[in-house]
Design an enzyme around this catalytic site. Structure first.
Site, short mmCIF file in Angstrom:
data_model
loop_
_atom_site.label_atom_id
_atom_site.label_comp_id
_atom_site.label_asym_id
_atom_site.label_seq_id
_atom_site.Cartn_x
_atom_site.Cartn_y
_atom_site.Cartn_z
N ASP A 42 105.43 56.01 17.71
CA ASP A 42 104.04 55.84 17.35
C ASP A 42 103.86 54.23 16.72
OD1 ASP A 42 101.40 55.71 16.84
OD2 ASP A 42 101.17 57.57 15.56
N HIS A 98 99.45 63.82 18.64
CA HIS A 98 99.35 64.21 17.03
C HIS A 98 98.80 65.59 17.15
CE1 HIS A 98 99.89 60.14 15.87
NE2 HIS A 98 98.92 59.72 16.43
#
Lengths: 460, 460
Positions: free
Chosen positions: B325, B274
């Protein structure tokens, strides 16, 4: 012949059903929803392992722009700005012969079917020959696009576009030589096109003043009056980029939407395309007048136009439809999810549109992708309810993106994850135009497109 | 047996070729690129009408989250915020048996293959049994995921995750009972897992302290020292949301990246997942230390995390990889285009990443989707160059999204429009694991997944 289409899951009349089929009359219209055992005198079409959903509406399309897809991105186009994109657009606009327009439109419409789209609003602004003179029939190119849709089997509303000038106090632009007409010729051609479309199933016509920039107010008012008299939908680009607002302010002392509203252009048959950069007061005007907004996020993210404020329009009850516009991608469900997702990125929250007006987010976005688009094009459809045309697509429930979809989650699976690889059959007016991923003309359509693409690249 | 894979277009050694094939040795490694006529003693595998491209790398995945895909959006989950999403995640995490984990991982890995992904970094944080006790073998669940990858044929780096606490001064959370271990047990299990993976083709292991929030600094340093000694990649979530930065500031007086950098955690084997909310100074630290960032935009847009500043990282030369993810969608090329597109939405410009460091935008994004991910997982590959494993996929050049793709535009077509419907064959280490869209175990994998999904919905 009455038919009962019998999938595992059916999305009709605005919700999901299991164990029920879609009953379609010989006129291609939905008669209702019925369990198989209650229907005796219909041909049963089993769609085992599939979900059946209303066909998607592509409310805003420029088919010829398919020709430079992914060719105005970076090195291959010598840099990657809005202006290099526009140069490619002008090059494509200058390049295509009437036959090329037909071939490019056919492949683009075929791709739309493969993406579950059953109706397209083609915002068509190429009218003149390559040197900028009208063809003997000034509808030559519009008619080519219409024929392309008929050949492929997609429903079309040909939004014949008026493009009178480069802009306020701007010289004519040579890249736009095939766009220009005067207002009188435009209206005459629009009327002729409406006659040409009459009686052709699946073909309708709409008025499309390109934008406040390209159509002076006096002509805009004439077009609007004409459209109202003839009961045509009216579509117009508006406030796609801030520069457009500034030019309108300079010319008229008002921004585009407030100007159009004040002069009676906006009503419930009007669709405003993009409408990103509006003031709150303007959004309230759009809501009060009952106009639709067509948002095109896959194109708007490609062109860097900005984020459409879908939360503000939802709170005001403005209907929103979607379009593939530049054909950067043809995926109306991806447009639907971006309507929400771009706001999440901006506001760092989830569920921005959820619950507004008491509506579930998936139901809202799916309605935008279907019924709102049909309405904006002035065509009944999008809900699979009695009396509506049986325009639908099927999705393979074995497809890995939606595997495990059930009654409760079908709409959310469609809106948030359904990918083109799942789409199998497409029907327009109750007739299959694509079956199990196959279209009868696909090979010919591809091969003709390839030839055009090759010439287009060689010319560069 | 030496094989020459002969497609119409080949993307290898970082660029597109026509009329050349990929020569692959009996060890499953690329020997080079060669025209068909120059190769005499190889079996020729014709891939007519197809393009062959390096397999995509999915650098960050939590497979079990597939179970609630599109089920934390709106009404069906009773509201749609980050917290309802987390409740669904905890419910799925609490629900799955070792067999369920295997079944869900298999279907998710199968979907990855179908999307052209040949390697996955599985960031695996479920360790304990449903009441929170370690299994007799604390690697029971990690081993189930490994076996799932082997069964399906995808390459895996099992990033065994350390999750020690809910956060600074926070009580243990019951939803996390299957995550918790202490640091000593974690390191012991990681070492055991490394031994278990040894000698299994296509299987490797990495260290994965979950986050600064879930792993206290002292343990983080031990894990980092261990990873360095064992030459393992180290992956960690970092600065996904601003709240994480604030908690770290409260505990340590520093934000996560500067803390990790100061304590020697970051080096060229480290991947930060991220990394959205970093200061400029932190990005410079990441660049100086040679770490990779894994961006997951399809998940980040779903969770409302914010827009990753890919322009800043590109200017600093930080390698960026992509991950699916939460499995909101499995589409690494959509992740690649969002890396650019979200910046266009924010900055209202095109071509944000184009030309940075002299690199073409499509080349940059395609490298991120392939080679950068392999590197981040500590695995050779991603370029189809001599000595690398022959991990690749083919795309049908008849597919309507990329129809007309040529030598000049292949990379841009792949990055900006390629959709899953085009992907036909997938090879790992020179062996087809999917051919013409078919996987030999697909029917069984689907049917077992459906049973798990049904139980999961019934439990609700």
């Amino acid at each position: 012949m009455v038919r009962l289409y019998l999938p595992d899951l059916l999305f009709a009349e605005g919700r999901a059903h299991a164990g029920a089929g879609l009953l379609v009359g010989h006129d291609g219209r939905v008669m209702g929803i019925a369990p198989a055992e209650t229907v005796s005198d219909a041909e049963i079409v089993r769609l085992a392992g599939k979900a059946l959903l209303p066909g998607l509406a592509n409310t805003h399309s420029h088919t010829f722009q398919r020709l430079f897809r992914a060719r105005a991105e970076g090195r291959i186009s010598g840099g990657d700005t809005f202006w290099t994109w526009r140069e490619q657009m002008y090059r494509a606009a200058g390049f295509v012969s009437p036959e090329d327009i037909y071939d490019v439109a056919r492949v683009t419409f075929l791709e739309m079917l493969a993406a579950g789209i059953t109706v397209v609003g083609e915002f068509h602004y190429l009218h003149n020959d390559p040197v900028g003179q009208p063809y003997a029939d000034p509808n030559t190119l519009a008619l080519a696009v219409m024929r392309a849709a008929e050949s492929v089997g997609i429903r079309i509303c040909l939004l014949r576009t008026a493009y009178l000038r480069a802009g306020y106090r701007r010289e004519p632009h040579p890249g736009q030589r095939r766009f220009y007409e005067d207002g009188t010729n435009y209206l005459r051609s629009l009327e002729a096109l409406q006659h040409a479309a009459a009686g052709r199933p699946g073909v309708t016509v709409g008025a499309a003043p390109h934008s406040i920039r390209a159509v002076p107010l006096s002509v805009l008012k004439e077009i609007s009056a004409f459209a109202r008299a003839k009961e045509l939908p009216l579509h117009m680009h508006i406030s796609e980029q801030p520069a457009e607002n500034e030019a309108c302010l300079a010319e008229y002392g008002q921004t585009p939407v407030s100007l159009a509203a004040e002069h009676g252009i906006l009503d419930s048959r009007t669709t405003l395309v993009h409408a990103i950069h509006l003031t709150d007061a303007e959004f309230r005007q759009v809501a009060a007048l009952g106009s639709t907004i067509c948002s095109c996020p896959t194109t708007e993210r490609n062109l860097g136009d900005g984020i459409f404020p879908a939360d503000r329009t939802a709170r005001l009850g403005i209907p929103v439809a979607f379009g593939t516009d530049s054909q950067a991608q043809i995926d109306i469900l991806e447009d639907a999810r971006q309507n929400e997702y771009h706001l999440r990125l901006q506001q760092r929250e989830r569920g921005i549109l959820d619950g507004i007006g008491g509506e579930d987010i998936a139901a809202r976005l799916f309605d935008s992708a279907t019924a709102a688009g049909y309405r904006a094009l002035g065509i009944a459809g999008g809900k699979l309810a009695a009396g509506e045309p049986a325009d639908f697509f099927t999705a393979d429930l074995d497809d890995l993106a939606i595997l495990g979809a059930d009654l409760d989650s079908l709409a959310a699976q469609a809106v948030f994850v359904l990918s083109r690889s799942a789409i199998r059959d497409v029907a327009v007016a109750g007739r299959f135009v694509m079956e199990d991923g196959r279209h009868p003309l696909a090979a010919e359509i591809r091969s003709r497109y390839r030839a055009v693409q090759k010439r287009f690249q060689e010319e560069e």
